[in-house]
Scaffold this motif. Structure first.
Motif, PDB file in Angstrom:
ATOM      1  N   PRO A  28     125.420 135.524  19.661  1.00 24.24           N
ATOM      2  CA  PRO A  28     124.323 135.009  20.478  1.00 24.24           C
ATOM      3  C   PRO A  28     122.984 134.833  19.757  1.00 24.24           C
ATOM      4  O   PRO A  28     122.283 133.857  20.001  1.00 24.24           O
ATOM      5  CB  PRO A  28     124.214 136.026  21.612  1.00 24.24           C
ATOM      6  N   ALA A  29     122.632 135.735  18.867  1.00 24.57           N
ATOM      7  CA  ALA A  29     121.338 135.617  18.188  1.00 24.57           C
ATOM      8  C   ALA A  29     121.259 134.366  17.316  1.00 24.57           C
ATOM      9  O   ALA A  29     120.174 133.827  17.102  1.00 24.57           O
ATOM     10  CB  ALA A  29     121.068 136.859  17.338  1.00 24.57           C
ATOM     11  N   GLY A  30     122.386 133.889  16.845  1.00 24.83           N
ATOM     12  CA  GLY A  30     122.390 132.719  15.975  1.00 24.83           C
ATOM     13  C   GLY A  30     123.006 131.485  16.590  1.00 24.83           C
ATOM     14  O   GLY A  30     123.221 130.484  15.914  1.00 24.83           O
ATOM     15  N   SER A  31     123.297 131.540  17.880  1.00 22.21           N
ATOM     16  CA  SER A  31     123.988 130.418  18.511  1.00 22.21           C
ATOM     17  C   SER A  31     123.018 129.437  19.160  1.00 22.21           C
ATOM     18  O   SER A  31     121.895 129.786  19.515  1.00 22.21           O
ATOM     19  CB  SER A  31     124.987 130.924  19.556  1.00 22.21           C
ATOM     20  N   SER A  32     123.499 128.236  19.336  1.00 26.10           N
ATOM     21  CA  SER A  32     122.722 127.212  20.029  1.00 26.10           C
ATOM     22  C   SER A  32     122.947 127.372  21.537  1.00 26.10           C
ATOM     23  O   SER A  32     123.860 128.075  21.971  1.00 26.10           O
ATOM     24  CB  SER A  32     123.184 125.820  19.596  1.00 26.10           C
ATOM     25  N   VAL A  33     122.137 126.697  22.321  1.00 27.75           N
ATOM     26  CA  VAL A  33     122.321 126.704  23.777  1.00 27.75           C
ATOM     27  C   VAL A  33     123.719 126.200  24.110  1.00 27.75           C
ATOM     28  O   VAL A  33     124.410 126.777  24.963  1.00 27.75           O
ATOM     29  CB  VAL A  33     121.263 125.821  24.476  1.00 27.75           C
ATOM     30  N   GLU A  34     124.163 125.144  23.445  1.00 23.19           N
ATOM     31  CA  GLU A  34     125.477 124.559  23.721  1.00 23.19           C
ATOM     32  C   GLU A  34     126.591 125.572  23.449  1.00 23.19           C
ATOM     33  O   GLU A  34     127.539 125.675  24.229  1.00 23.19           O
ATOM     34  CB  GLU A  34     125.689 123.295  22.887  1.00 23.19           C
ATOM     35  N   GLU A  35     126.483 126.314  22.341  1.00 23.78           N
ATOM     36  CA  GLU A  35     127.506 127.320  22.033  1.00 23.78           C
ATOM     37  C   GLU A  35     127.519 128.427  23.086  1.00 23.78           C
ATOM     38  O   GLU A  35     128.588 128.867  23.513  1.00 23.78           O
ATOM     39  CB  GLU A  35     127.263 127.943  20.659  1.00 23.78           C
ATOM     40  N   ARG A  36     126.342 128.890  23.486  1.00 23.16           N
ATOM     41  CA  ARG A  36     126.291 129.938  24.501  1.00 23.16           C
ATOM     42  C   ARG A  36     126.914 129.458  25.808  1.00 23.16           C
ATOM     43  O   ARG A  36     127.617 130.201  26.490  1.00 23.16           O
ATOM     44  CB  ARG A  36     124.851 130.413  24.729  1.00 23.16           C
ATOM     45  N   LEU A  37     126.668 128.214  26.166  1.00 20.82           N
ATOM     46  CA  LEU A  37     127.267 127.662  27.389  1.00 20.82           C
ATOM     47  C   LEU A  37     128.787 127.559  27.266  1.00 20.82           C
ATOM     48  O   LEU A  37     129.513 127.799  28.240  1.00 20.82           O
ATOM     49  CB  LEU A  37     126.654 126.302  27.724  1.00 20.82           C
ATOM     50  N   GLU A  38     129.279 127.222  26.066  1.00 18.63           N
ATOM     51  CA  GLU A  38     130.729 127.173  25.840  1.00 18.63           C
ATOM     52  C   GLU A  38     131.335 128.566  25.958  1.00 18.63           C
ATOM     53  O   GLU A  38     132.391 128.743  26.581  1.00 18.63           O
ATOM     54  CB  GLU A  38     131.045 126.586  24.470  1.00 18.63           C
ATOM     55  N   VAL A  39     130.670 129.559  25.366  1.00 17.95           N
ATOM     56  CA  VAL A  39     131.142 130.945  25.460  1.00 17.95           C
ATOM     57  C   VAL A  39     131.151 131.384  26.922  1.00 17.95           C
ATOM     58  O   VAL A  39     132.119 131.994  27.396  1.00 17.95           O
ATOM     59  CB  VAL A  39     130.262 131.892  24.604  1.00 17.95           C
ATOM     60  N   GLU A  40     130.099 131.048  27.648  1.00 21.14           N
ATOM     61  CA  GLU A  40     130.025 131.396  29.066  1.00 21.14           C
ATOM     62  C   GLU A  40     131.199 130.791  29.832  1.00 21.14           C
ATOM     63  O   GLU A  40     131.819 131.466  30.674  1.00 21.14           O
ATOM     64  CB  GLU A  40     128.694 130.909  29.645  1.00 21.14           C
TER      65      GLU A  40
END
Length: 133
Positions: A28-40
């Motif tokens: 999470p500290a190094g992820s983009s908004v898009e990556e966090r949304l994909e993880v979610e």
């Protein structure tokens, strides 16, 4: 049997935490908004397939009502936005707050999962007493 009795005498509650991350995604500290949304999205799918006794609801942080937020904070269940003077905040973990972050819990609050806090998924199991099942 004897040890369980001793635990019951001294232990009022037990909390077990485990961190899990999904291969192919930045932390999470190094992820983009898009990556966090994909993880979610991946985690919400996983939460929906839990066994019946663990079924619950997922709450995106940005959609919590003031009442829900207060209730979760009072129970010690809600994680906070990392401040700029904290290590996580300085590392970028609070960027685009609260997008792609949330909390899953079952109705009895014995299973909680934090989405995109320090790890992609922090799993917390709570049990009254010391006899973890």
């Amino acid at each position: 049997e004897e040890q369980a009795g001793k635990f019951a005498q001294y232990v009022t509650s037990t909390r077990v935490r485990a961190a899990r991350n999904i291969s192919g995604f930045s932390l999470p500290a190094g992820s983009s908004v898009e990556e966090r949304l994909e993880v979610e999205t991946v985690l919400k799918q996983a939460f929906s397939s839990l066994p019946e006794e663990l079924q619950g609801s997922y709450f995106p942080l940005g959609e919590l009502t003031a009442e829900q937020e207060e209730e979760l904070q009072a129970g010690g269940f809600l994680f906070q936005k990392p401040g700029p003077m904290q290590l996580l905040g300085a590392a970028g973990a609070g960027r685009s707050w609260p997008d792609g972050r949330g909390i899953f819990h079952n109705p009895s609050n014995t299973v909680l999962c934090w989405c995109n806090e320090e790890d992609q998924c922090r799993i917390i199991a709570l049990e009254n007493g010391g006899d973890i099942k």
